[in-house]
Design a protein around this motif. Sequence first.
Motif, PDB file in Angstrom:
ATOM      1  N   ASP A   1      69.488  -4.975 -45.861  1.00 15.73           N
ATOM      2  CA  ASP A   1      70.964  -4.477 -45.868  1.00 15.73           C
ATOM      3  C   ASP A   1      70.768  -2.980 -44.953  1.00 15.73           C
ATOM      4  N   ALA A   2      69.939  -3.155 -44.006  1.00 12.01           N
ATOM      5  CA  ALA A   2      69.428  -1.843 -43.284  1.00 12.01           C
ATOM      6  C   ALA A   2      70.309  -1.978 -41.977  1.00 12.01           C
ATOM      7  N   PHE A   3      70.879  -2.839 -41.368  1.00  8.48           N
ATOM      8  CA  PHE A   3      71.792  -2.720 -40.302  1.00  8.48           C
ATOM      9  C   PHE A   3      73.076  -2.863 -40.821  1.00  8.48           C
ATOM     10  N   PHE A   4      73.550  -2.702 -41.777  1.00 10.78           N
ATOM     11  CA  PHE A   4      75.256  -2.727 -42.221  1.00 10.78           C
ATOM     12  C   PHE A   4      75.788  -1.373 -41.848  1.00 10.78           C
ATOM     13  N   LEU A   5      76.921  -1.494 -41.251  1.00  9.47           N
ATOM     14  CA  LEU A   5      77.876  -0.544 -40.982  1.00  9.47           C
ATOM     15  C   LEU A   5      79.596  -1.236 -41.269  1.00  9.47           C
ATOM     16  N   ASP A   6      79.953  -0.383 -41.925  1.00 16.67           N
ATOM     17  CA  ASP A   6      81.396  -0.893 -42.601  1.00 16.67           C
ATOM     18  C   ASP A   6      82.259  -1.299 -41.231  1.00 16.67           C
ATOM     19  N   ASP A   7      82.730  -2.570 -41.162  1.00 17.01           N
ATOM     20  CA  ASP A   7      83.220  -3.191 -40.038  1.00 17.01           C
ATOM     21  C   ASP A   7      84.837  -2.840 -39.747  1.00 17.01           C
ATOM     22  N   THR A   8      85.244  -2.045 -40.901  1.00  9.85           N
ATOM     23  CA  THR A   8      86.719  -1.644 -40.921  1.00  9.85           C
ATOM     24  C   THR A   8      86.740  -0.171 -40.417  1.00  9.85           C
ATOM     25  N   LYS A   9      85.736   0.440 -40.168  1.00  9.94           N
ATOM     26  CA  LYS A   9      85.592   1.621 -39.402  1.00  9.94           C
ATOM     27  C   LYS A   9      85.002   1.781 -38.053  1.00  9.94           C
ATOM     28  N   TYR A  10      84.070   0.580 -37.762  1.00 11.26           N
ATOM     29  CA  TYR A  10      83.422   0.591 -36.553  1.00 11.26           C
ATOM     30  C   TYR A  10      83.683  -0.831 -36.115  1.00 11.26           C
ATOM     31  N   ASN A  11      83.856  -0.613 -34.475  1.00  4.01           N
ATOM     32  CA  ASN A  11      83.897  -1.864 -33.699  1.00  4.01           C
ATOM     33  C   ASN A  11      82.847  -2.661 -33.540  1.00  4.01           C
TER      34      ASN A  11
ATOM     35  N   ASP B   1      80.799  -3.321 -30.945  1.00  8.15           N
ATOM     36  CA  ASP B   1      79.842  -2.605 -29.936  1.00  8.15           C
ATOM     37  C   ASP B   1      79.024  -1.575 -30.664  1.00  8.15           C
ATOM     38  N   THR B   2      79.675  -0.813 -31.396  1.00  4.70           N
ATOM     39  CA  THR B   2      79.112   0.455 -32.002  1.00  4.70           C
ATOM     40  C   THR B   2      78.306  -0.195 -33.131  1.00  4.70           C
ATOM     41  N   ARG B   3      78.661  -1.152 -33.672  1.00  5.97           N
ATOM     42  CA  ARG B   3      77.813  -1.553 -35.037  1.00  5.97           C
ATOM     43  C   ARG B   3      76.418  -2.251 -34.455  1.00  5.97           C
ATOM     44  N   LYS B   4      76.744  -2.971 -33.384  1.00  8.85           N
ATOM     45  CA  LYS B   4      75.262  -3.457 -32.655  1.00  8.85           C
ATOM     46  C   LYS B   4      74.467  -2.179 -32.138  1.00  8.85           C
ATOM     47  N   ILE B   5      75.110  -1.555 -31.702  1.00  6.11           N
ATOM     48  CA  ILE B   5      74.268  -0.191 -31.060  1.00  6.11           C
ATOM     49  C   ILE B   5      73.605   0.513 -32.218  1.00  6.11           C
ATOM     50  N   HIS B   6      74.163   0.622 -33.524  1.00  6.25           N
ATOM     51  CA  HIS B   6      73.845   1.125 -34.332  1.00  6.25           C
ATOM     52  C   HIS B   6      72.491  -0.020 -34.958  1.00  6.25           C
ATOM     53  N   ALA B   7      72.689  -0.890 -35.020  1.00  8.05           N
ATOM     54  CA  ALA B   7      71.486  -1.879 -35.577  1.00  8.05           C
ATOM     55  C   ALA B   7      70.520  -1.926 -34.544  1.00  8.05           C
ATOM     56  N   GLU B   8      70.593  -1.858 -33.228  1.00 11.44           N
ATOM     57  CA  GLU B   8      69.543  -1.731 -32.460  1.00 11.44           C
ATOM     58  C   GLU B   8      68.659  -0.481 -32.646  1.00 11.44           C
ATOM     59  N   ILE B   9      69.223   0.729 -32.669  1.00  8.61           N
ATOM     60  CA  ILE B   9      68.717   2.007 -32.983  1.00  8.61           C
ATOM     61  C   ILE B   9      67.745   2.066 -34.308  1.00  8.61           C
ATOM     62  N   ILE B  10      68.439   1.309 -35.474  1.00  2.36           N
ATOM     63  CA  ILE B  10      67.803   1.321 -36.397  1.00  2.36           C
ATOM     64  C   ILE B  10      66.550   0.178 -36.130  1.00  2.36           C
TER      65      ILE B  10
ATOM     66  N   GLY C   1      75.385 -12.487 -38.220  1.00  2.47           N
ATOM     67  CA  GLY C   1      74.587 -13.821 -38.275  1.00  2.47           C
ATOM     68  C   GLY C   1      73.090 -13.960 -38.090  1.00  2.47           C
ATOM     69  N   TYR C   2      72.625 -14.734 -38.420  1.00  3.03           N
ATOM     70  CA  TYR C   2      71.142 -15.013 -37.855  1.00  3.03           C
ATOM     71  C   TYR C   2      70.707 -14.888 -36.561  1.00  3.03           C
ATOM     72  N   SER C   3      71.605 -15.467 -35.511  1.00  2.00           N
ATOM     73  CA  SER C   3      71.188 -15.172 -34.426  1.00  2.00           C
ATOM     74  C   SER C   3      71.161 -13.926 -33.951  1.00  2.00           C
ATOM     75  N   TYR C   4      71.807 -12.970 -34.220  1.00  2.00           N
ATOM     76  CA  TYR C   4      71.737 -11.649 -33.732  1.00  2.00           C
ATOM     77  C   TYR C   4      70.659 -10.915 -34.536  1.00  2.00           C
ATOM     78  N   LEU C   5      70.436 -11.220 -35.855  1.00  2.00           N
ATOM     79  CA  LEU C   5      69.147 -10.682 -36.490  1.00  2.00           C
ATOM     80  C   LEU C   5      67.957 -11.111 -35.810  1.00  2.00           C
ATOM     81  N   ASP C   6      67.945 -12.247 -35.327  1.00  2.00           N
ATOM     82  CA  ASP C   6      66.590 -13.062 -34.563  1.00  2.00           C
ATOM     83  C   ASP C   6      66.598 -11.963 -33.284  1.00  2.00           C
ATOM     84  N   GLN C   7      67.739 -11.527 -32.580  1.00  2.00           N
ATOM     85  CA  GLN C   7      67.694 -10.840 -31.275  1.00  2.00           C
ATOM     86  C   GLN C   7      66.950  -9.578 -31.662  1.00  2.00           C
ATOM     87  N   LEU C   8      67.534  -8.950 -32.846  1.00  2.00           N
ATOM     88  CA  LEU C   8      67.115  -7.527 -33.333  1.00  2.00           C
ATOM     89  C   LEU C   8      65.540  -7.547 -33.514  1.00  2.00           C
TER      90      LEU C   8
END
Length: 184
Positions: A28-38, A40-49, A72-79
């Motif tokens: 649960d390291a890459f999670f950001l609240d999707d009601t507060k962030y779009n 693109d922001t959530r993907k940038i956050h995940a990549e930084i982590i 989803g899994y495909s994005y986790l695989d990209q990370l």
Amino acid sequence: MGGLARKASIINQEKSKGSHVLVFDTGDAFFLDDTKYNDDTRKIHAEIIAKSYTMMGCNSLAPGLRDFNEFGYSYLDQLKKIGGLNFTSCNIYDSTKSKRLFNEYGTVDIAGFKISYIGASSVFQSSDMHIKEPISQIEKTVSKVSKESDFIILLFNGTDSDLDRLQNSEIDIDMILFSKSNGR
């Protein structure tokens, strides 16, 4: 100082002392609240982590429900490719139920001791993959690695009830690193 900066400082401080350091995350390291962030922001956050964990020398991350639910899994695989992360799970399989999506376990040698780490998650629903019942999968993996290991660490993203079942089992695990899943 934020969470990642604080972790990195502690890890670097211990490494500079010559300490042997293992770095794990139980999901649960890459999670950001999707009601507060779009997205693109959530993907940038995940990549930084992901990149930060690689820079810290993270030995392994056991993905959890929220990591998969994020994109989803495909994005986790990209990370995994972006950050060079090592994901570990003994019970997360592809949708055919025949192939694990991640390494079942890993082993490191520290000062002549073989330390094995196993990742697992409580069962959750997903169309991309199949999550097998964790306790039986952990037991099989521990049986496999116990012959070659001096110490076994479980990285478990699970429910309280699965943790209780695990603790009441006869499975010989030396340390459990646990994060509570909000499994459904």
